[in-house]
Design a protein around this motif. Structure first.
Motif, PDB file in Angstrom:
ATOM      1  N   GLU A 189       0.875  -2.640   6.237  1.00  0.00           N
ATOM      2  CA  GLU A 189       0.156  -3.326   5.124  1.00  0.00           C
ATOM      3  C   GLU A 189      -0.710  -4.698   5.783  1.00  0.00           C
ATOM      4  N   GLU A 190      -0.738  -4.675   7.233  1.00  0.00           N
ATOM      5  CA  GLU A 190      -1.062  -5.500   7.692  1.00  0.00           C
ATOM      6  C   GLU A 190      -2.777  -5.579   7.797  1.00  0.00           C
ATOM      7  N   VAL A 191      -3.576  -6.617   7.459  1.00  0.00           N
ATOM      8  CA  VAL A 191      -4.893  -6.759   7.762  1.00  0.00           C
ATOM      9  C   VAL A 191      -5.081  -7.652   8.917  1.00  0.00           C
ATOM     10  N   SER A 202     -13.305   0.493   2.441  1.00  0.00           N
ATOM     11  CA  SER A 202     -12.219   1.628   1.976  1.00  0.00           C
ATOM     12  C   SER A 202     -11.845   2.698   3.299  1.00  0.00           C
ATOM     13  N   SER A 238      -2.435   1.283   5.163  1.00  0.00           N
ATOM     14  CA  SER A 238      -1.969   2.140   3.665  1.00  0.00           C
ATOM     15  C   SER A 238      -3.438   2.310   3.051  1.00  0.00           C
ATOM     16  N   ILE A 247      -9.069  -3.307   6.398  1.00  0.00           N
ATOM     17  CA  ILE A 247      -8.220  -2.637   5.478  1.00  0.00           C
ATOM     18  C   ILE A 247      -7.053  -2.665   6.407  1.00  0.00           C
ATOM     19  N   SER A 248      -5.928  -2.238   5.615  1.00  0.00           N
ATOM     20  CA  SER A 248      -4.603  -1.953   5.893  1.00  0.00           C
ATOM     21  C   SER A 248      -4.460  -0.728   6.263  1.00  0.00           C
ATOM     22  N   THR A 284      -8.211  -9.706  11.133  1.00  0.00           N
ATOM     23  CA  THR A 284      -9.495 -10.443  10.908  1.00  0.00           C
ATOM     24  C   THR A 284      -9.909 -10.921  12.458  1.00  0.00           C
ATOM     25  N   ARG A 302      -4.120   0.033   0.982  1.00  0.00           N
ATOM     26  CA  ARG A 302      -4.034  -0.754  -0.315  1.00  0.00           C
ATOM     27  C   ARG A 302      -4.311  -2.210   0.026  1.00  0.00           C
ATOM     28  N   ARG A 303      -4.419  -3.116   1.171  1.00  0.00           N
ATOM     29  CA  ARG A 303      -4.747  -4.268   1.513  1.00  0.00           C
ATOM     30  C   ARG A 303      -6.085  -4.324   1.977  1.00  0.00           C
ATOM     31  N   ILE A 304      -7.010  -5.220   1.411  1.00  0.00           N
ATOM     32  CA  ILE A 304      -8.168  -5.519   2.207  1.00  0.00           C
ATOM     33  C   ILE A 304      -8.445  -6.675   1.969  1.00  0.00           C
ATOM     34  N   TYR A 305      -9.367  -7.146   2.908  1.00  0.00           N
ATOM     35  CA  TYR A 305      -9.769  -8.523   3.090  1.00  0.00           C
ATOM     36  C   TYR A 305     -11.195  -8.709   3.461  1.00  0.00           C
TER      37      TYR A 305
END
Length: 124
Positions: free
Chosen positions: A102-104, A70, A53, A50-51, A106, A55-58
């Motif tokens: 906004e970076e995720v 979350s 923010s 999760i980023s 991995t 707002r971005r998830i993967y």
């Protein structure tokens, strides 16, 4: 930052669990966050990220549609539904410095801090 993972346990297939990762000693919003897991005899693998923010998830393909990541205030969560025996592993939370808003992330090397792990065991 120090990370404390909790919420693991022994459940039957099809059950749900929610893992928590509490962060202390740092400004939580500075870090991209992620969950990884390691089953006995296997390498640690990415689960979800999760980023900063939120707002971005993967998520990994193996958990998409079943697990949801979350974050809120100083805690990150992993809601795990429809658990399967293949989800049995020690689950680790991680925090990465220097991430974009906004970076995720991995990959394990992109994380700087790790929690101690919480065991999830799913029986068939």
């Amino acid at each position: 930052v120090q990370l404390q993972a909790s919420g693991g346990g022994l459940v039957q297939a099809g059950a749900s669990l929610r893992l928590s990762c509490a962060a202390t000693g740092g400004i939580f919003e500075y870090y991209a966050m992620g969950w990884f897991r390691q089953a006995p005899g296997k390498e640690r693998e990415f689960v979800a990220a999760i980023s900063r923010s939120g707002r971005r998830i993967y998520s990994a393909d193996s958990v998409k549609g079943r697990f949801t990541i979350s974050r809120y205030k100083n805690t990150m969560y992993l809601q795990m539904n429809s658990l399967e025996p293949g989800d049995t592993a020690a689950y680790y939370c991680a925090a990465g410095r220097g991430a974009g808003w906004e970076e995720v992330r991995t990959k394990e090397p992109s994380y700087d801090y790790w929690g101690q792990g919480t065991q999830v065991t799913v029986s068939s």
